[in-house]
Design an enzyme around this catalytic site. Structure first.
Site, mmCIF file in Angstrom:
data_model
loop_
_atom_site.group_PDB
_atom_site.id
_atom_site.type_symbol
_atom_site.label_atom_id
_atom_site.label_comp_id
_atom_site.label_asym_id
_atom_site.label_seq_id
_atom_site.Cartn_x
_atom_site.Cartn_y
_atom_site.Cartn_z
ATOM 1 N N LYS A 71 0.831 -1.212 0.000
ATOM 2 C CA LYS A 71 0.000 0.000 0.000
ATOM 3 C C LYS A 71 0.867 1.264 0.000
ATOM 4 C CE LYS A 71 -2.116 -1.065 3.880
ATOM 5 N NZ LYS A 71 -1.422 -2.334 4.169
ATOM 6 N N ARG A 109 -9.889 0.889 8.484
ATOM 7 C CA ARG A 109 -9.440 -0.478 8.749
ATOM 8 C C ARG A 109 -10.514 -1.297 9.450
ATOM 9 N NH1 ARG A 109 -3.585 0.419 8.646
ATOM 10 N NH2 ARG A 109 -2.496 -1.551 8.726
ATOM 11 N N ARG A 165 11.207 -5.376 5.084
ATOM 12 C CA ARG A 165 10.950 -3.944 4.876
ATOM 13 C C ARG A 165 11.939 -3.101 5.689
ATOM 14 N NH1 ARG A 165 4.969 -1.963 5.326
ATOM 15 N NH2 ARG A 165 4.961 -3.366 7.121
ATOM 16 N N ARG A 203 -0.923 -9.347 12.839
ATOM 17 C CA ARG A 203 -1.558 -8.263 12.075
ATOM 18 C C ARG A 203 -2.370 -8.814 10.904
ATOM 19 N NH1 ARG A 203 3.806 -5.460 11.150
ATOM 20 N NH2 ARG A 203 2.793 -4.253 9.516
HETATM 21 P P1 ADP Z 1 0.965 -1.782 7.311
HETATM 22 O O1 ADP Z 1 1.652 -0.840 6.339
HETATM 23 O O2 ADP Z 1 1.835 -2.933 7.652
HETATM 24 O O3 ADP Z 1 -0.397 -2.171 6.866
HETATM 25 P P2 ADP Z 1 0.446 0.556 8.953
HETATM 26 O O4 ADP Z 1 1.668 1.375 8.959
HETATM 27 O O5 ADP Z 1 -0.668 0.982 8.071
HETATM 28 O O6 ADP Z 1 0.844 -0.972 8.666
HETATM 29 O O7 ADP Z 1 -0.112 0.412 10.419
HETATM 30 C C1 ADP Z 1 0.704 0.013 11.499
HETATM 31 C C2 ADP Z 1 -0.124 -0.109 12.754
HETATM 32 O O8 ADP Z 1 -0.721 1.156 13.060
HETATM 33 C C3 ADP Z 1 -1.292 -1.082 12.675
HETATM 34 O O9 ADP Z 1 -0.903 -2.409 12.974
HETATM 35 C C4 ADP Z 1 -2.230 -0.494 13.732
HETATM 36 O O10 ADP Z 1 -1.801 -0.843 15.050
HETATM 37 C C5 ADP Z 1 -2.032 0.990 13.583
HETATM 38 N N1 ADP Z 1 -2.992 1.585 12.636
HETATM 39 C C6 ADP Z 1 -2.717 2.190 11.455
HETATM 40 N N2 ADP Z 1 -3.832 2.597 10.845
HETATM 41 C C7 ADP Z 1 -4.867 2.239 11.652
HETATM 42 C C8 ADP Z 1 -6.293 2.362 11.583
HETATM 43 N N3 ADP Z 1 -6.887 2.925 10.525
HETATM 44 N N4 ADP Z 1 -7.018 1.865 12.610
HETATM 45 C C9 ADP Z 1 -6.441 1.293 13.677
HETATM 46 N N5 ADP Z 1 -5.121 1.131 13.807
HETATM 47 C C10 ADP Z 1 -4.322 1.603 12.808
HETATM 48 P P1 ADP Z 2 2.093 -1.875 3.193
HETATM 49 O O1 ADP Z 2 2.056 -0.372 3.239
HETATM 50 O O2 ADP Z 2 0.887 -2.456 2.508
HETATM 51 O O3 ADP Z 2 2.316 -2.506 4.534
HETATM 52 P P2 ADP Z 2 4.674 -1.541 1.834
HETATM 53 O O4 ADP Z 2 4.392 -0.668 0.661
HETATM 54 O O5 ADP Z 2 5.381 -0.940 2.985
HETATM 55 O O6 ADP Z 2 3.329 -2.304 2.288
HETATM 56 O O7 ADP Z 2 5.499 -2.791 1.276
HETATM 57 C C1 ADP Z 2 5.949 -3.834 2.144
HETATM 58 C C2 ADP Z 2 7.344 -4.256 1.709
HETATM 59 O O8 ADP Z 2 7.293 -4.930 0.450
HETATM 60 C C3 ADP Z 2 8.314 -3.086 1.506
HETATM 61 O O9 ADP Z 2 9.587 -3.501 1.934
HETATM 62 C C4 ADP Z 2 8.274 -2.847 -0.003
HETATM 63 O O10 ADP Z 2 9.519 -2.325 -0.487
HETATM 64 C C5 ADP Z 2 8.005 -4.233 -0.560
HETATM 65 N N1 ADP Z 2 7.136 -4.227 -1.748
HETATM 66 C C6 ADP Z 2 6.083 -3.412 -2.000
HETATM 67 N N2 ADP Z 2 5.480 -3.733 -3.172
HETATM 68 C C7 ADP Z 2 6.176 -4.802 -3.672
HETATM 69 C C8 ADP Z 2 6.039 -5.602 -4.855
HETATM 70 N N3 ADP Z 2 5.062 -5.381 -5.760
HETATM 71 N N4 ADP Z 2 6.923 -6.601 -5.039
HETATM 72 C C9 ADP Z 2 7.892 -6.841 -4.116
HETATM 73 N N5 ADP Z 2 8.076 -6.135 -2.993
HETATM 74 C C10 ADP Z 2 7.220 -5.122 -2.746
#
Ligand code: ADP
Ligand code: ADP
Ligand code: ZN
Length: 213
Positions: A13, A88, A127, A171
């Site tokens: 994302k 979420r 990551r 998660r």
């Molecule tokens: P990821 O990129 O791995 O999906 P985020 O950076 O979006 O993780 O979120 C990390 C953590 O922040 C989540 O595991 C949660 O604890 C909290 N968080 C982020 N966005 C929300 C939301 N919209 N509602 C509740 N908790 C959130």
């Molecule tokens: P999210 O916000 O959904 O948690 P991230 O954008 O932070 O996900 O991506 C999670 C990890 O995977 C990061 O280390 C990123 O560089 C890598 N990544 C993201 N998109 C891809 C893809 N299409 N193929 C391989 N690795 C990816």
């Protein structure tokens, strides 16, 4: 353009969000980034949020809803925004709808990026985030030119506290129970754009841009 990015942790994302906001010149609103910034600054919100985030649990709805309400009424959101990691829960989705209705606005699209569990875990564990500018890398799939150093600002690359195998698994579980129901919620509204997140970063971005035309 008013967009939402939906998907499990590690789906890509944040990575797609960076490219999308650049192309469409809209602000990137990541609740995860906002919460981490609050933890770093040691605010009350940050202290509360950390307890949940370290365990892989969602932060209570009222906290994140008020962050987003504040943010989307900002001047820079007049031409749209990209929400990354919010809503979420269905409750958050409903709160967003109420707020947008009050502002006489609507969402244009909800981009749903999905990837299988094993890939999510590998992506999240590898990551790395720049301490300075927040740029995201992956040790294997999207490495920085110099190990541990940000290409953009030369900042130090760090691993997130919650990117351990155990917490990522938690998660994903939380995502399935609490966030996945939002897919149906937005499907009924005809807003969902499904994207196969197992493709390359570039291929996914091209697919999204094409669908948004
Ligand atoms: P990821 O990129 O791995 O999906 P985020 O950076 O979006 O993780 O979120 C990390 C953590 O922040 C989540 O595991 C949660 O604890 C909290 N968080 C982020 N966005 C929300 C939301 N919209 N509602 C509740 N908790 C959130
Ligand atoms: P999210 O916000 O959904 O948690 P991230 O954008 O932070 O996900 O991506 C999670 C990890 O995977 C990061 O280390 C990123 O560089 C890598 N990544 C993201 N998109 C891809 C893809 N299409 N193929 C391989 N690795 C990816
Ligand atoms: Zn950087």
């Amino acid at each position: 353009m008013r967009l939402v990015l939906l998907g499990p942790p590690g789906a890509g994302k944040g990575t797609q969000a960076s490219a999308i906001v650049k192309k469409y010149n809209i602000p990137h609103i990541s609740t995860g980034d906002i919460l981490r910034a609050n933890i770093k600054k040691g605010t009350e919100l940050g202290k509360k949020a950390k307890e949940y985030m370290d365990k892989g649990l969602l932060v209570p709805d009222d906290l994140v809803v008020s962050i987003v309400k504040d943010r989307i009424t900002g001047d820079d959101c007049k031409n749209g925004f990209l929400l990354d990691g919010f809503p979420r829960t269905v409750n958050q989705g409903e709160a967003l709808d109420r707020e947008l209705t009050q502002m006489s606005l609507k969402l244009d699209r909800v981009i749903n990026i999905d990837v299988e569990k094993e890939v999510l875990i590998e992506r999240a564990i590898g990551r790395r985030i720049c301490k300075n500018c927040g740029a995201t890398y992956h040790i294997k799939f999207n490495p920085s030119k110099e190990e541990g150093v940000c290409d953009i600002c030369k900042g130090e690359l760090l691993q997130r506290n919650d990117d351990t195998k155990e917490t990522v698994e938690k998660r994903i579980e939380v995502y399935i129970k609490q966030t996945k129901p939002l897919i149906d919620y937005y499907m009924e509204k005809g807003l969902i754009l499904n994207v196969d997140g197992s493709k390359s970063i570039d291929a996914i971005f091209k697919e999204i841009v094409k669908a948004l035309q």
